[in-house]
Design an enzyme around this catalytic site. Structure first.
Site, PDB file in Angstrom:
ATOM      1  N   THR A  68      10.971   0.837  -4.150  1.00 17.04           N
ATOM      2  CA  THR A  68      11.239   1.308  -5.506  1.00 17.04           C
ATOM      3  C   THR A  68      12.715   1.642  -5.705  1.00 17.04           C
ATOM      4  OG1 THR A  68      10.813   3.180  -6.981  1.00 17.04           O
ATOM      5  CG2 THR A  68      10.562   3.609  -4.656  1.00 17.04           C
ATOM      6  N   ASP A  69      13.156   1.609  -6.965  1.00 15.93           N
ATOM      7  CA  ASP A  69      14.537   2.031  -7.258  1.00 15.93           C
ATOM      8  C   ASP A  69      14.700   3.548  -7.142  1.00 15.93           C
ATOM      9  OD1 ASP A  69      13.120   2.803  -9.532  1.00 15.93           O
ATOM     10  OD2 ASP A  69      14.430   1.786 -10.964  1.00 15.93           O
ATOM     11  N   GLU A  70      13.565   4.281  -7.084  1.00 20.72           N
ATOM     12  CA  GLU A  70      13.674   5.747  -7.041  1.00 20.72           C
ATOM     13  C   GLU A  70      14.335   6.249  -5.763  1.00 20.72           C
ATOM     14  OE1 GLU A  70      10.325   8.022  -8.285  1.00 20.72           O
ATOM     15  OE2 GLU A  70       9.831   6.640  -9.900  1.00 20.72           O
ATOM     16  N   TYR A 124       7.597  11.669  -3.483  1.00 22.53           N
ATOM     17  CA  TYR A 124       7.280  10.231  -3.510  1.00 22.53           C
ATOM     18  C   TYR A 124       8.497   9.414  -3.084  1.00 22.53           C
ATOM     19  CZ  TYR A 124       6.967   5.514  -5.470  1.00 22.53           C
ATOM     20  OH  TYR A 124       7.027   4.148  -5.622  1.00 22.53           O
ATOM     21  N   ALA A 182       0.849  -1.202   0.000  1.00 29.22           N
ATOM     22  CA  ALA A 182       0.000   0.000   0.000  1.00 29.22           C
ATOM     23  C   ALA A 182       0.874   1.238   0.000  1.00 29.22           C
ATOM     24  CB  ALA A 182      -0.906   0.003   1.234  1.00 29.22           C
ATOM     25  N   THR A 219       0.628   8.351   4.118  1.00 31.72           N
ATOM     26  CA  THR A 219       0.451   6.927   3.775  1.00 31.72           C
ATOM     27  C   THR A 219       1.782   6.186   3.790  1.00 31.72           C
ATOM     28  OG1 THR A 219      -1.588   7.175   2.541  1.00 31.72           O
ATOM     29  CG2 THR A 219      -0.178   5.357   1.882  1.00 31.72           C
ATOM     30  N   LYS A 227       9.120   7.033   0.231  1.00 31.03           N
ATOM     31  CA  LYS A 227       9.440   5.599   0.151  1.00 31.03           C
ATOM     32  C   LYS A 227      10.776   5.328   0.849  1.00 31.03           C
ATOM     33  CE  LYS A 227       7.550   2.637  -1.706  1.00 31.03           C
ATOM     34  NZ  LYS A 227       6.487   1.708  -1.246  1.00 31.03           N
TER      35      LYS A 227
HETATM   36  P1  NAD Z   1      -0.979   1.667  -7.047  1.00 32.49           P
HETATM   37  O1  NAD Z   1      -1.040   3.134  -6.853  1.00 32.49           O
HETATM   38  O2  NAD Z   1      -1.493   1.061  -8.300  1.00 32.49           O
HETATM   39  O3  NAD Z   1      -1.752   0.931  -5.852  1.00 32.49           O
HETATM   40  C1  NAD Z   1      -1.606   1.327  -4.520  1.00 32.49           C
HETATM   41  C2  NAD Z   1      -2.659   0.600  -3.698  1.00 32.49           C
HETATM   42  O4  NAD Z   1      -2.502   1.003  -2.327  1.00 32.49           O
HETATM   43  C3  NAD Z   1      -4.102   0.942  -4.100  1.00 32.49           C
HETATM   44  O5  NAD Z   1      -4.889  -0.221  -4.130  1.00 32.49           O
HETATM   45  C4  NAD Z   1      -4.564   1.886  -3.003  1.00 32.49           C
HETATM   46  O6  NAD Z   1      -5.965   1.838  -2.768  1.00 32.49           O
HETATM   47  C5  NAD Z   1      -3.779   1.372  -1.812  1.00 32.49           C
HETATM   48  N1  NAD Z   1      -3.581   2.388  -0.775  1.00 32.49           N
HETATM   49  C6  NAD Z   1      -3.125   3.655  -0.962  1.00 32.49           C
HETATM   50  N2  NAD Z   1      -3.104   4.316   0.218  1.00 32.49           N
HETATM   51  C7  NAD Z   1      -3.540   3.429   1.159  1.00 32.49           C
HETATM   52  C8  NAD Z   1      -3.738   3.525   2.551  1.00 32.49           C
HETATM   53  N3  NAD Z   1      -3.505   4.663   3.219  1.00 32.49           N
HETATM   54  N4  NAD Z   1      -4.189   2.439   3.223  1.00 32.49           N
HETATM   55  C9  NAD Z   1      -4.456   1.279   2.551  1.00 32.49           C
HETATM   56  N5  NAD Z   1      -4.291   1.148   1.219  1.00 32.49           N
HETATM   57  C10 NAD Z   1      -3.842   2.207   0.532  1.00 32.49           C
HETATM   58  O7  NAD Z   1       0.537   1.279  -6.800  1.00 32.49           O
HETATM   59  P2  NAD Z   1       1.454   0.164  -7.508  1.00 32.49           P
HETATM   60  O8  NAD Z   1       2.029   0.736  -8.725  1.00 32.49           O
HETATM   61  O9  NAD Z   1       0.695  -1.097  -7.557  1.00 32.49           O
HETATM   62  O10 NAD Z   1       2.622   0.060  -6.421  1.00 32.49           O
HETATM   63  C11 NAD Z   1       2.521  -0.833  -5.321  1.00 32.49           C
HETATM   64  C12 NAD Z   1       3.775  -0.717  -4.479  1.00 32.49           C
HETATM   65  O11 NAD Z   1       4.920  -1.016  -5.281  1.00 32.49           O
HETATM   66  C13 NAD Z   1       4.013   0.690  -3.926  1.00 32.49           C
HETATM   67  O12 NAD Z   1       4.529   0.560  -2.633  1.00 32.49           O
HETATM   68  C14 NAD Z   1       5.055   1.291  -4.869  1.00 32.49           C
HETATM   69  O13 NAD Z   1       5.840   2.245  -4.208  1.00 32.49           O
HETATM   70  C15 NAD Z   1       5.856   0.062  -5.236  1.00 32.49           C
HETATM   71  N6  NAD Z   1       6.521   0.092  -6.549  1.00 32.49           N
HETATM   72  C16 NAD Z   1       5.817   0.440  -7.674  1.00 32.49           C
HETATM   73  C17 NAD Z   1       6.455   0.398  -8.923  1.00 32.49           C
HETATM   74  C18 NAD Z   1       5.713   0.741 -10.203  1.00 32.49           C
HETATM   75  O14 NAD Z   1       6.357   0.846 -11.252  1.00 32.49           O
HETATM   76  N7  NAD Z   1       4.414   0.899 -10.181  1.00 32.49           N
HETATM   77  C19 NAD Z   1       7.806   0.029  -9.001  1.00 32.49           C
HETATM   78  C20 NAD Z   1       8.489  -0.298  -7.825  1.00 32.49           C
HETATM   79  C21 NAD Z   1       7.823  -0.276  -6.608  1.00 32.49           C
HETATM   80  O1  DAU Z   2      11.039   3.350 -10.887  1.00 33.86           O
HETATM   81  C1  DAU Z   2       9.951   2.837 -10.163  1.00 33.86           C
HETATM   82  C2  DAU Z   2       8.837   3.852 -10.122  1.00 33.86           C
HETATM   83  O2  DAU Z   2       8.297   3.912 -11.443  1.00 33.86           O
HETATM   84  C3  DAU Z   2       7.748   3.516  -9.112  1.00 33.86           C
HETATM   85  O3  DAU Z   2       8.294   3.557  -7.821  1.00 33.86           O
HETATM   86  C4  DAU Z   2       6.588   4.507  -9.208  1.00 33.86           C
HETATM   87  O4  DAU Z   2       5.550   4.114  -8.333  1.00 33.86           O
HETATM   88  C5  DAU Z   2       6.080   4.498 -10.636  1.00 33.86           C
HETATM   89  O5  DAU Z   2       5.059   5.460 -10.770  1.00 33.86           O
HETATM   90  C6  DAU Z   2       7.210   4.795 -11.628  1.00 33.86           C
HETATM   91  O6  DAU Z   2       7.659   6.165 -11.509  1.00 33.86           O
HETATM   92  P1  DAU Z   2       7.979   7.058 -12.799  1.00 33.86           P
HETATM   93  O7  DAU Z   2       7.850   8.475 -12.442  1.00 33.86           O
HETATM   94  O8  DAU Z   2       9.231   6.610 -13.463  1.00 33.86           O
HETATM   95  O9  DAU Z   2       6.739   6.564 -13.743  1.00 33.86           O
HETATM   96  P2  DAU Z   2       5.758   7.388 -14.714  1.00 33.86           P
HETATM   97  O10 DAU Z   2       4.984   6.376 -15.496  1.00 33.86           O
HETATM   98  O11 DAU Z   2       5.027   8.452 -14.006  1.00 33.86           O
HETATM   99  O12 DAU Z   2       6.787   8.098 -15.724  1.00 33.86           O
HETATM  100  C7  DAU Z   2       7.688   7.362 -16.516  1.00 33.86           C
HETATM  101  C8  DAU Z   2       8.532   8.351 -17.292  1.00 33.86           C
HETATM  102  O13 DAU Z   2       7.688   9.011 -18.254  1.00 33.86           O
HETATM  103  C9  DAU Z   2       9.140   9.447 -16.450  1.00 33.86           C
HETATM  104  O14 DAU Z   2      10.415   9.788 -16.975  1.00 33.86           O
HETATM  105  C10 DAU Z   2       8.180  10.629 -16.625  1.00 33.86           C
HETATM  106  C11 DAU Z   2       7.671  10.432 -18.036  1.00 33.86           C
HETATM  107  N1  DAU Z   2       6.300  10.881 -18.303  1.00 33.86           N
HETATM  108  C12 DAU Z   2       5.298  10.455 -17.471  1.00 33.86           C
HETATM  109  C13 DAU Z   2       4.001  10.842 -17.665  1.00 33.86           C
HETATM  110  C14 DAU Z   2       2.909  10.387 -16.734  1.00 33.86           C
HETATM  111  C15 DAU Z   2       6.009  11.684 -19.394  1.00 33.86           C
HETATM  112  O15 DAU Z   2       6.925  12.042 -20.169  1.00 33.86           O
HETATM  113  N2  DAU Z   2       4.717  12.081 -19.589  1.00 33.86           N
HETATM  114  C16 DAU Z   2       3.704  11.699 -18.771  1.00 33.86           C
HETATM  115  O16 DAU Z   2       2.543  12.116 -19.005  1.00 33.86           O
END
Ligand code: NAD
Ligand code: DAU
Length: 351
Positions: free
Chosen positions: A132-134, A157, A84, A102, A161
């Site tokens: 995350t790698d961020e 963000y 979450a 959160t 994290k």
């Molecule tokens: P997402 O935004 O799609 O989903 C997040 C979920 O958490 C949702 O279901 C939301 O309802 C729930 N949530 C948010 N706030 C909450 C709270 N206060 N209490 C309970 N539930 C809550 O996110 P995602 O992309 O599936 O990412 C999941 C995890 O993986 C996160 O911790 C994110 O940092 C990490 N992560 C994401 C990516 C990516 O590329 N998406 C990469 C690496 C790590």
């Molecule tokens: O690296 C892991 C992370 O990747 C996760 O921890 C985050 O939860 C996930 O959201 C993601 O972060 P980014 O910022 O890299 O993802 P996003 O899809 O928002 O953007 C990817 C790249 O594209 C980034 O360089 C920003 C760019 N971008 C994004 C959006 C939404 C655009 O150029 N235009 C856009 O409208």
């Protein structure tokens, strides 16, 4: 039940794939999904498994300490897989405090509830934190993030994290609570909310809307198919060592512009459009504030220790993803109404 696992954020993008994986492979594990159902949480992601005997759902907020404690008392979990989070960098720039609540306070609540429920007897217990790698900051054109790279988060963000990762490590070092952290690169695939680059672009291309590319489109991300991430989490949950951190990545770097051009070609083919038609939608817009230039993960640790590597090539992964969005039009329509339109206006109207 052999194990009783609390999965937080299981209605989100990655969480839903993690839950499906566990429910199908481990009928002897009880899986409890605790999710606030924010704009990003969607129970439609789980319709195929919601009736499973070993699955329960609780709508709840991880910042609500009393509810979190009650849930631990009721289910007597032996493990937590914590996903979450508020997850979108652009939203963290618009509203950083929600991310602190959160991602930091929520994680602290879960850690503490687990510690109290386990009464410092950690035999057979595990707190698995998905990160995350961020947290490692931004790379220049060369180099990779390893597990030893110093933290240098640069957005609200990633800072939130990083804070949560530090708290998890603190519980390991201070209380000997068994913890695992994995730091993963950018995920893509079915069920991703269309605020993130790939599903946002797919939705806009389908609807012949502009595709906003921040800056010059030369920022680089390392993309991993979501099921590969879910499988890596399942593997580390069972085989990882307490106190360790593991990097998960795709070995799959793309500039945003090249990635979007690829996506345009795939969609031109699938939508029977003229070659080059969708690319005309690409629009360069004002850059993201503090935009990290490049992320790239060195995942040799899990490759050497567990022989893990991504299973899917990017072309197949992207085609699967596009097919999923084209097939699940209703899912997409439902999530791009109301709140999404307000966010989109706020985020893109003045760029
Ligand atoms: P997402 O935004 O799609 O989903 C997040 C979920 O958490 C949702 O279901 C939301 O309802 C729930 N949530 C948010 N706030 C909450 C709270 N206060 N209490 C309970 N539930 C809550 O996110 P995602 O992309 O599936 O990412 C999941 C995890 O993986 C996160 O911790 C994110 O940092 C990490 N992560 C994401 C990516 C990516 O590329 N998406 C990469 C690496 C790590
Ligand atoms: O690296 C892991 C992370 O990747 C996760 O921890 C985050 O939860 C996930 O959201 C993601 O972060 P980014 O910022 O890299 O993802 P996003 O899809 O928002 O953007 C990817 C790249 O594209 C980034 O360089 C920003 C760019 N971008 C994004 C959006 C939404 C655009 O150029 N235009 C856009 O409208």
């Amino acid at each position: 039940m052999e194990k009783r696992i609390l999965i937080t954020g299981g209605a989100g993008f990655i969480g839903s794939h993690v839950i499906r994986n566990f429910i199908k492979k481990y009928p002897n594990y009880l899986i409890v999904n605790f999710d606030k159902l924010t704009y990003a949480g969607n129970l439609e992601n789980l319709v195929d498994i919601e009736a499973a005997d070993n699955y329960d759902f609780i709508k709840g907020d991880i910042t609500d300490i009393n509810l979190v404690k009650k849930v631990f008392e009721k289910y007597k979990f032996d493990s937590v897989i914590h996903l979450a989070a508020e997850s979108h960098v652009d939203r963290s720039i618009l509203d950083p405090l929600e991310f602190v609540q959160t991602n930091i306070i929520g994680t602290a609540n879960l850690l503490n509830a687990a510690k109290e429920s386990w009464a410092n007897d950690f035999e057979g217990k595990l707190f698995y934190h998905v990160s995350t790698d961020e947290v490692f900051g931004s790379l220049s054109k060369t180099g990779f993030f390893t597990e030893k790279t110093s933290y240098d988060p640069r957005s609200p963000y990633s800072a939130s994290k990083a804070g949560s990762d530090h708290l998890v490590r603190a519980y390991f070092h201070t209380y000997s609570m068994p913890t695992i952290i994995s730091n993963c690169s950018n995920n893509y695939g079915p069920n991703q909310f269309p605020e993130k680059l790939i599903p946002l672009a797919i939705n806009n291309i389908v609807n012949k809307k502009q595709i906003p590319i921040y800056g010059k489109g030369d920022n680089v991300r390392d993309w991993l198919y979501v099921l590969d991430h879910a499988n890596a989490i399942e593997m580390l949950f069972h085989k990882g060592e307490a106190g360790e951190t593991y990097n998960i990545g795709g070995d799959n770097e793309w500039t945003n512009l090249d990635l979007i051009r690829n996506l345009c070609q795939i969609l031109d083919d699938k939508l029977n459009r003229e070659k080059g038609e969708s690319e005309k939608l690409i629009t360069f817009v004002k850059d993201r504030e503090g935009h990290d230039l490049r992320y790239a993960i060195d995942f040799s640790k899990i490759n050497k220790q567990f022989d893990w590597k991504p299973s899917l090539d990017f072309k197949t992964g992207l085609e699967n993803t596009v097919d999923w969005y084209l097939t699940n039009k209703k899912w997409l329509e439902n999530v791009v109404s109301g709140d999404y339109l307000n966010f989109y206006k706020k985020q893109y109207d003045k760029r």
